[in-house]
Design a protein around this motif. Structure first.
Motif, PDB file in Angstrom:
ATOM      1  N   MET A  67       7.962   6.453   1.255  1.00  0.00           N
ATOM      2  CA  MET A  67       8.008   5.947  -0.114  1.00  0.00           C
ATOM      3  C   MET A  67       7.861   7.081  -1.121  1.00  0.00           C
ATOM      4  O   MET A  67       8.504   7.073  -2.178  1.00  0.00           O
ATOM      5  CB  MET A  67       6.912   4.903  -0.325  1.00  0.00           C
ATOM      6  N   ARG A  68       7.025   8.055  -0.815  1.00  0.00           N
ATOM      7  CA  ARG A  68       6.886   9.195  -1.721  1.00  0.00           C
ATOM      8  C   ARG A  68       8.212   9.935  -1.880  1.00  0.00           C
ATOM      9  O   ARG A  68       8.617  10.279  -2.998  1.00  0.00           O
ATOM     10  CB  ARG A  68       5.821  10.157  -1.199  1.00  0.00           C
ATOM     11  N   ALA A 109       2.220   6.996  -6.570  1.00  0.00           N
ATOM     12  CA  ALA A 109       1.180   7.858  -7.139  1.00  0.00           C
ATOM     13  C   ALA A 109       1.387   9.311  -6.742  1.00  0.00           C
ATOM     14  O   ALA A 109       1.254  10.219  -7.573  1.00  0.00           O
ATOM     15  CB  ALA A 109      -0.197   7.367  -6.690  1.00  0.00           C
ATOM     16  N   LEU A 110       1.729   9.556  -5.483  1.00  0.00           N
ATOM     17  CA  LEU A 110       1.934  10.926  -5.028  1.00  0.00           C
ATOM     18  C   LEU A 110       3.185  11.558  -5.629  1.00  0.00           C
ATOM     19  O   LEU A 110       3.241  12.783  -5.830  1.00  0.00           O
ATOM     20  CB  LEU A 110       2.029  10.955  -3.495  1.00  0.00           C
ATOM     21  N   ILE A 158      11.125  -0.081 -12.817  1.00  0.00           N
ATOM     22  CA  ILE A 158      12.037   1.049 -12.620  1.00  0.00           C
ATOM     23  C   ILE A 158      11.943   1.585 -11.196  1.00  0.00           C
ATOM     24  O   ILE A 158      12.962   1.764 -10.521  1.00  0.00           O
ATOM     25  CB  ILE A 158      11.731   2.173 -13.634  1.00  0.00           C
ATOM     26  N   GLY A 159      10.714   1.842 -10.732  1.00  0.00           N
ATOM     27  CA  GLY A 159      10.546   2.456  -9.427  1.00  0.00           C
ATOM     28  C   GLY A 159      10.931   1.559  -8.266  1.00  0.00           C
ATOM     29  O   GLY A 159      11.828   1.892  -7.480  1.00  0.00           O
ATOM     30  N   LEU A 160      10.295   0.403  -8.151  1.00  0.00           N
ATOM     31  CA  LEU A 160      10.537  -0.478  -6.999  1.00  0.00           C
ATOM     32  C   LEU A 160      11.983  -0.935  -6.861  1.00  0.00           C
ATOM     33  O   LEU A 160      12.537  -0.905  -5.760  1.00  0.00           O
ATOM     34  CB  LEU A 160       9.600  -1.684  -7.060  1.00  0.00           C
ATOM     35  N   GLY A 183       0.806  -1.221   0.000  1.00  0.00           N
ATOM     36  CA  GLY A 183       0.000   0.000   0.000  1.00  0.00           C
ATOM     37  C   GLY A 183       0.835   1.265   0.000  1.00  0.00           C
ATOM     38  O   GLY A 183       0.540   2.215  -0.739  1.00  0.00           O
ATOM     39  N   ALA A 184       1.889   1.311   0.826  1.00  0.00           N
ATOM     40  CA  ALA A 184       2.707   2.518   0.899  1.00  0.00           C
ATOM     41  C   ALA A 184       3.484   2.752  -0.390  1.00  0.00           C
ATOM     42  O   ALA A 184       3.658   3.900  -0.818  1.00  0.00           O
ATOM     43  CB  ALA A 184       3.674   2.422   2.075  1.00  0.00           C
ATOM     44  N   SER A 185       3.968   1.677  -1.021  1.00  0.00           N
ATOM     45  CA  SER A 185       4.698   1.850  -2.282  1.00  0.00           C
ATOM     46  C   SER A 185       3.769   2.322  -3.398  1.00  0.00           C
ATOM     47  O   SER A 185       4.135   3.206  -4.190  1.00  0.00           O
ATOM     48  CB  SER A 185       5.391   0.549  -2.679  1.00  0.00           C
ATOM     49  N   LEU A 186       2.559   1.786  -3.460  1.00  0.00           N
ATOM     50  CA  LEU A 186       1.604   2.228  -4.478  1.00  0.00           C
ATOM     51  C   LEU A 186       1.197   3.685  -4.252  1.00  0.00           C
ATOM     52  O   LEU A 186       1.203   4.498  -5.189  1.00  0.00           O
ATOM     53  CB  LEU A 186       0.367   1.329  -4.461  1.00  0.00           C
TER      54      LEU A 186
END
Length: 273
Positions: free
Chosen positions: A154-155, A93-94, A183-185, A86-89
């Protein structure tokens, strides 16, 4: 650096180490002392004269400590999974997506950090009661499933990534999910490890919420179960110390497994050539 300054620095570090590690070492020592050994000897003795593991088996004979530990492990594992996902998603997004209300959403997560748990715990209990989840481990997990602090961590990690990486992926035809997963994770594994450690520690150490929402002893987490041990056998500090060591050991193992990634989280935004 002069020799005097170096000695002073190491003396301060040693003092901090003693203050931080000292209580745990004393509890470990107490848990290994036999009934014939005086826990309150003068002067105090850190090393047990006749080490024994009977206190740990004694805890298991008094309360179902391993069942409580299993319940805590279930709650902590679920909390780690939900927070990491949840925090990574939410953080991605933010940080990387453009949508109306993005700044307001980020501000709401910051404001959520200012709300003390005690002020909303009655509302949480009422919500779980209406959902008919009281006295279940699901009710213990849900309020902390996605922590505001973890989302902000995470943001910030995703924001530190160069936009050129994603622009190149867009040119290659990558969609949002591909950019997030490929790329992100991989670039924020250090911060993800920090989130996992924080989520595990928060769920494992939580006492107030499980105490309120759980009523059957078979569903107790380890912190709640050990509280009953202390209340019943407060005259035997060896059993209390053994229970404390059992509760702390998983946290040490968790940090030992992820500490390499934990310390890498500071320089998360670096690009490797």
């Amino acid at each position: 650096m002069s020799r005097r300054e170096r000695i002073l620095r190491y003396a301060l570090l040693l003092l901090v180490l003693v203050i931080t590690i000292g209580p745990f070492l004393w509890q470990l020592s107490t848990s290994l002392k036999s009934p014939a050994e005086d826990v309150y000897s003068d002067p105090p003795r850190l090393l047990p004269g006749d080490p024994t593991l009977e206190n740990y088996s004694g805890v298991a004979e008094i309360i179902p400590v391993w069942d409580y530990a299993l319940n805590s492990l279930k709650v902590a594992a679920a909390n780690v999974v939900t927070n990491c996902v949840g925090a990574s998603l939410a953080g991605y997004a933010l940080a990387r997506l453009r949508f109306r209300g993005r700044k307001i959403a980020g501000l709401l997560f910051v404001m959520a950090l200012l709300v003390p748990l005690e002020s909303i715990i009655i509302a949480q209990f009422t919500t779980m009661q209406q959902l008919e989840l009281n006295n279940t481990l699901v009710a213990v997990v849900l309020p902390g499933a996605v922590g505001a602090l973890n989302v902000l961590l995470m943001r910030n990690a995703f924001q530190a990534l160069p936009y050129e990486l994603e622009e190149a992926a867009v040119i290659d035809g990558a969609n949002v999910w591909q950019r997030f997963l490929r790329i992100g994770l991989p670039a924020v594994r250090g911060t993800l490890a920090v989130v996992a450690i924080f989520a595990f520690m928060t769920a494992w150490d939580d006492f107030l919420w499980p105490l309120i929402v759980l009523s059957d002893s078979e569903n107790f987490t380890l912190t709640v179960g050990l509280n009953f041990l202390h209340g019943t056998f407060q005259n035997d500090p060896r059993l209390v110390a053994a229970g404390t060591v059992i509760a702390v050991a998983p946290l040490i193992v968790m940090f030992a497994c992820l500490q390499r990634y934990f310390f890498r989280g500071v320089g998360e935004g670096a690009v490797k050539g």
